[in-house]
Write an enzyme that holds these catalytic residues in place. Structure first.
Site, PDB file in Angstrom:
ATOM      1  N   HIS A   1      -3.248  -5.858   1.812  1.00  0.00           N
ATOM      2  CA  HIS A   1      -2.449  -6.767   2.609  1.00  0.00           C
ATOM      3  C   HIS A   1      -3.102  -8.230   2.740  1.00  0.00           C
ATOM      4  O   HIS A   1      -2.285  -9.112   3.085  1.00  0.00           O
ATOM      5  CB  HIS A   1      -1.956  -6.551   3.969  1.00  0.00           C
ATOM      6  CG  HIS A   1      -1.044  -5.386   4.083  1.00  0.00           C
ATOM      7  ND1 HIS A   1      -0.682  -4.714   5.216  1.00  0.00           N
ATOM      8  CD2 HIS A   1      -0.286  -4.767   3.016  1.00  0.00           C
ATOM      9  CE1 HIS A   1       0.089  -3.700   4.798  1.00  0.00           C
ATOM     10  NE2 HIS A   1       0.263  -3.787   3.833  1.00  0.00           N
TER      11      HIS A   1
ATOM     12  N   HIS B   1       8.252  -0.955   9.786  1.00  0.00           N
ATOM     13  CA  HIS B   1       8.432  -2.044   8.639  1.00  0.00           C
ATOM     14  C   HIS B   1       7.888  -1.595   7.321  1.00  0.00           C
ATOM     15  O   HIS B   1       7.169  -0.584   7.470  1.00  0.00           O
ATOM     16  CB  HIS B   1       8.262  -3.205   9.241  1.00  0.00           C
ATOM     17  CG  HIS B   1       6.854  -3.640   9.416  1.00  0.00           C
ATOM     18  ND1 HIS B   1       6.249  -4.852   9.697  1.00  0.00           N
ATOM     19  CD2 HIS B   1       5.952  -2.819   9.739  1.00  0.00           C
ATOM     20  CE1 HIS B   1       5.096  -4.734   9.904  1.00  0.00           C
ATOM     21  NE2 HIS B   1       4.810  -3.392   9.788  1.00  0.00           N
TER      22      HIS B   1
ATOM     23  N   SER C   1       0.821  -1.053   0.077  1.00  0.00           N
ATOM     24  CA  SER C   1       0.053  -0.089  -0.219  1.00  0.00           C
ATOM     25  C   SER C   1       0.891   1.313  -0.080  1.00  0.00           C
ATOM     26  O   SER C   1       0.795   1.843   0.940  1.00  0.00           O
ATOM     27  CB  SER C   1      -1.040  -0.099   1.213  1.00  0.00           C
ATOM     28  OG  SER C   1      -0.340  -0.048   2.385  1.00  0.00           O
TER      29      SER C   1
ATOM     30  N   GLU D   1       1.766  -9.215   6.656  1.00  0.00           N
ATOM     31  CA  GLU D   1       2.347  -9.112   7.795  1.00  0.00           C
ATOM     32  C   GLU D   1       2.286 -10.251   8.947  1.00  0.00           C
ATOM     33  O   GLU D   1       2.630  -9.844  10.057  1.00  0.00           O
ATOM     34  CB  GLU D   1       2.315  -7.712   8.324  1.00  0.00           C
ATOM     35  CG  GLU D   1       2.517  -6.382   7.292  1.00  0.00           C
ATOM     36  CD  GLU D   1       2.388  -5.251   7.624  1.00  0.00           C
ATOM     37  OE1 GLU D   1       1.563  -5.296   8.904  1.00  0.00           O
ATOM     38  OE2 GLU D   1       2.563  -4.258   6.839  1.00  0.00           O
TER      39      GLU D   1
ATOM     40  N   ASP E   1      -4.117   1.122  11.341  1.00  0.00           N
ATOM     41  CA  ASP E   1      -3.650   1.858  10.116  1.00  0.00           C
ATOM     42  C   ASP E   1      -4.852   1.703   8.980  1.00  0.00           C
ATOM     43  O   ASP E   1      -5.248   0.413   8.562  1.00  0.00           O
ATOM     44  CB  ASP E   1      -2.501   1.140   9.546  1.00  0.00           C
ATOM     45  CG  ASP E   1      -1.974   1.913   8.111  1.00  0.00           C
ATOM     46  OD1 ASP E   1      -2.588   2.891   7.827  1.00  0.00           O
ATOM     47  OD2 ASP E   1      -1.003   1.346   7.685  1.00  0.00           O
TER      48      ASP E   1
ATOM     49  N   LYS F   1       6.735   0.160  14.475  1.00  0.00           N
ATOM     50  CA  LYS F   1       5.568  -0.778  13.795  1.00  0.00           C
ATOM     51  C   LYS F   1       6.142  -1.650  13.227  1.00  0.00           C
ATOM     52  O   LYS F   1       6.740  -1.372  12.191  1.00  0.00           O
ATOM     53  CB  LYS F   1       4.655   0.025  13.214  1.00  0.00           C
ATOM     54  CG  LYS F   1       3.566  -0.365  12.451  1.00  0.00           C
ATOM     55  CD  LYS F   1       2.698  -0.003  11.850  1.00  0.00           C
ATOM     56  CE  LYS F   1       2.597   0.146  10.381  1.00  0.00           C
ATOM     57  NZ  LYS F   1       1.418   0.269   9.563  1.00  0.00           N
TER      58      LYS F   1
ATOM     59  N   LYS G   1       9.599   5.650   7.507  1.00  0.00           N
ATOM     60  CA  LYS G   1      10.185   4.245   6.654  1.00  0.00           C
ATOM     61  C   LYS G   1      11.155   4.918   5.561  1.00  0.00           C
ATOM     62  O   LYS G   1      10.972   5.471   4.690  1.00  0.00           O
ATOM     63  CB  LYS G   1       9.168   3.653   5.837  1.00  0.00           C
ATOM     64  CG  LYS G   1       7.844   3.188   6.545  1.00  0.00           C
ATOM     65  CD  LYS G   1       6.617   3.226   5.592  1.00  0.00           C
ATOM     66  CE  LYS G   1       5.379   2.329   6.077  1.00  0.00           C
ATOM     67  NZ  LYS G   1       4.215   2.447   5.037  1.00  0.00           N
TER      68      LYS G   1
ATOM     69  N   GLU H   1      -5.051  -2.508   8.976  1.00  0.00           N
ATOM     70  CA  GLU H   1      -4.307  -2.879  10.213  1.00  0.00           C
ATOM     71  C   GLU H   1      -4.894  -2.562  11.449  1.00  0.00           C
ATOM     72  O   GLU H   1      -5.419  -1.674  11.696  1.00  0.00           O
ATOM     73  CB  GLU H   1      -2.956  -2.576  10.386  1.00  0.00           C
ATOM     74  CG  GLU H   1      -2.058  -2.737   9.137  1.00  0.00           C
ATOM     75  CD  GLU H   1      -0.714  -2.169   8.994  1.00  0.00           C
ATOM     76  OE1 GLU H   1      -0.035  -1.601  10.246  1.00  0.00           O
ATOM     77  OE2 GLU H   1      -0.322  -1.814   7.935  1.00  0.00           O
TER      78      GLU H   1
ATOM     79  N   ASP I   1       1.366   8.556   7.043  1.00  0.00           N
ATOM     80  CA  ASP I   1       2.264   7.600   6.374  1.00  0.00           C
ATOM     81  C   ASP I   1       2.401   7.841   5.076  1.00  0.00           C
ATOM     82  O   ASP I   1       3.196   8.608   4.459  1.00  0.00           O
ATOM     83  CB  ASP I   1       1.817   6.143   6.595  1.00  0.00           C
ATOM     84  CG  ASP I   1       2.434   5.069   5.902  1.00  0.00           C
ATOM     85  OD1 ASP I   1       3.682   5.578   5.148  1.00  0.00           O
ATOM     86  OD2 ASP I   1       1.997   4.007   5.571  1.00  0.00           O
TER      87      ASP I   1
ATOM     88  N   GLU J   1      -3.583   5.726  12.105  1.00  0.00           N
ATOM     89  CA  GLU J   1      -2.850   5.926  10.717  1.00  0.00           C
ATOM     90  C   GLU J   1      -3.419   6.121   9.616  1.00  0.00           C
ATOM     91  O   GLU J   1      -4.254   5.474   9.386  1.00  0.00           O
ATOM     92  CB  GLU J   1      -1.641   4.824  10.804  1.00  0.00           C
ATOM     93  CG  GLU J   1      -0.691   4.971   9.650  1.00  0.00           C
ATOM     94  CD  GLU J   1       0.254   3.871   9.478  1.00  0.00           C
ATOM     95  OE1 GLU J   1       0.627   3.337  10.601  1.00  0.00           O
ATOM     96  OE2 GLU J   1       0.789   3.700   8.373  1.00  0.00           O
TER      97      GLU J   1
HETATM   98  O1  LIG Z   1       0.887   0.858   5.337  1.00  0.00           O
HETATM   99  C1  LIG Z   1       1.663   0.644   5.975  1.00  0.00           C
HETATM  100  O2  LIG Z   1       2.090   1.262   7.037  1.00  0.00           O
HETATM  101  C2  LIG Z   1       2.664  -0.358   5.465  1.00  0.00           C
HETATM  102  C3  LIG Z   1       3.110  -1.140   6.630  1.00  0.00           C
HETATM  103  O3  LIG Z   1       2.386  -1.742   7.568  1.00  0.00           O
HETATM  104  O4  LIG Z   1       2.241  -1.219   4.547  1.00  0.00           O
HETATM  105  P1  LIG Z   1       3.291  -1.167   3.047  1.00  0.00           P
HETATM  106  O5  LIG Z   1       4.376  -1.695   3.453  1.00  0.00           O
HETATM  107  O6  LIG Z   1       2.287  -2.214   2.159  1.00  0.00           O
HETATM  108  O7  LIG Z   1       2.940   0.271   2.699  1.00  0.00           O
HETATM  109 MG   LIG Z   2       0.493   2.780   6.458  1.00  0.00          MG
END
Ligand SMILES: O=C(O)[C@@H](CO)OP(=O)(O)O
Ligand SMILES: [Mg+2]
Length: 399
Positions: A146, A353, A42, A196, A232, A376, A325, A155, A300, A273
């Site tokens: 996911h 992560h 995502s 995950e 999230d 996280k 990230k 999440e 994010d 989030e």
């Molecule tokens: O959205 C998120 O925060 C991440 C990690 O949980 O997912 P992705 O790495 O798929 O962006």
């Molecule tokens: Mg996110």
């Protein structure tokens, strides 16, 4: 001592079975660092560019490696990352790939730490790093991008805010994952797992809230400290034609703000989030105004670890925390710049992560080095426990 003498790049597997970039950095005095790039599903619209690994490796070999080898010192992280930026020449690492860039950046930091004989968190954090350890946010139930046929919200995360130590927090999250599995069993719901390692049951978001609430209170009672939970929403993934598309109907941006604010009240959520679309700073600001004193509203996809997007958010009062990230921005220096800007402006930082991961544990060190409030990184599954177990070791080492 830390002058880079060679860099090797290769393709390795990530946790989804896709290829990703791994880098080895060697220094003239024999220091060695190895790191691998994670990969999102995502992904935010404004993230640095991940290239197909073969292409990223070929381009980095051609442009970046010659600028670094026999020239740059791994111990000078800004010089390493400056050389990567110069070799790439674009804003978003679209030439050498953010996957090659971040792997080299992190491997160089590890090589420098090796030469200095210091653990990575100590090298990155320095002598005056803070004394706190991050609270692990653990993905217990999930869906979205996911996992198919599961929840709309991506999440549901355990947040053991009252845990007396990192290791008790880590074990509590795993227990919440176990308890959620038991509750699903009791309800006769079979569930696989998402990318995950979170349960991916075929339930409505409403039922997932009930299960999460029950799971955290069972475990909280057992362990004797407070465990909350958070979300999230990954709302950009469900935003289409001006509305948030849920399985049971759509919500306008105003309805979405109201819905999230109600959830914060009802479940005393510790963390939310990406509750809104990545382009809607205004809606983020409105929600933060309403519930930002009770919970963390985290950006994010909104901020993508990018200082200029974060500065826009700070200016408008959008969110009160940022997900960090390293591969969203492509280097450790850029990552630390985003963390420092956040901290200076009272934004909490959550080191994270990606859904596609490797055994790499750099983020555990980064979280401790920068005194982050949260990390996280999942609850179960080897590529997640790699970070959690490293955190336990760091906590033991750092006392
Ligand atoms: O959205 C998120 O925060 C991440 C990690 O949980 O997912 P992705 O790495 O798929 O962006
Ligand atoms: Mg996110």
């Amino acid at each position: 001592m830390t002058q880079i003498s060679s860099i090797s790049l290769r393709r390795v597997l990530d946790s989804r079975g896709n290829p990703t970039v791994e880098a080895d950095v060697l220094t003239e005095s024999g220091g060695f660092g190895r790191a691998a790039a994670p990969s999102g599903a995502s992904t935010g619209e404004y993230e640095a560019i991940e290239l197909p690994p073969k292409e990223a490796i070929a381009n980095a070999r051609e442009h970046a490696v010659p600028r670094l080898v026999d020239t740059v010192y791994a111990g000078d992280q800004r010089a390493v990352d400056g050389a990567l930026r110069a070799a790439d020449g674009t804003e978003n690492f679209s030439e050498i790939g953010a996957n090659s860039a971040v792997a080299i950046s992190m491997a160089a930091a590890k090589a420098a730490a090796d030469v200095l004989g210091a653990p990575l968190y100590q090298h990155l954090g320095g002598a005056f790093r803070g004394e706190n350890f991050p609270v692990p946010l653990g993905n217990v139930i999930g869906g979205g991008e996911h996992a198919k046929d599961a929840t709309d919200i991506q999440e549901f995360l355990a947040a053991p805010v009252g845990a007396p130590s990192v290791s008790e927090a880590v074990f509590a999250n795993a227990k919440v994952h176990g308890a959620a599995g038991d509750i699903l069993d009791e309800r006769g719901i079979g569930a696989g797992k998402g990318d995950e390692g979170a349960w991916a049951p075929p339930v409505s978001d409403a039922e997932a809230f009930e299960i999460m609430d029950e799971a955290v209170s069972r475990v909280s009672e057992e362990v004797g400290f407070e465990i909350k939970f958070g979300l999230d929403v990954a709302a950009s993934e469900m935003y289409d034609e001006g509305a948030y598309q849920y399985s049971d109907g759509e919500k306008s941006p105003d309805e979405q703000i109201e819905y999230i604010a109600e959830l914060v009240e009802e479940y005393d959520l510790a963390y939310v989030e990406d509750p809104l679309d990545e382009n809607d700073y205004e809606a983020f600001a409105e929600l933060t105004e309403q519930v930002g004193d009770q919970t963390l509203i985290c950006g994010d996809d909104l901020f993508v670890t990018n200082v200029s997007r974060l500065q826009d958010g700070i200016d408008q009062g959008a969110a009160n925390s940022i997900l960090i990230k390293p591969n969203q921005i492509g280097s450790l220096s850029d990552t630390v710049d985003a963390i420092e800007l956040a901290v200076r402006n009272g934004y909490e930082t959550i080191i994270s992560h990606r859904s596609g991961e490797t055994e790499d544990t750099t983020i555990a060190h980064l979280a401790v080095a920068t005194d982050a409030g949260f990390i996280k990184t999942g609850t179960v599954a080897g590529e997640r426990t790699a970070k959690l177990n490293e955190l336990i070791r760091i906590a033991e080492d750092a006392v």
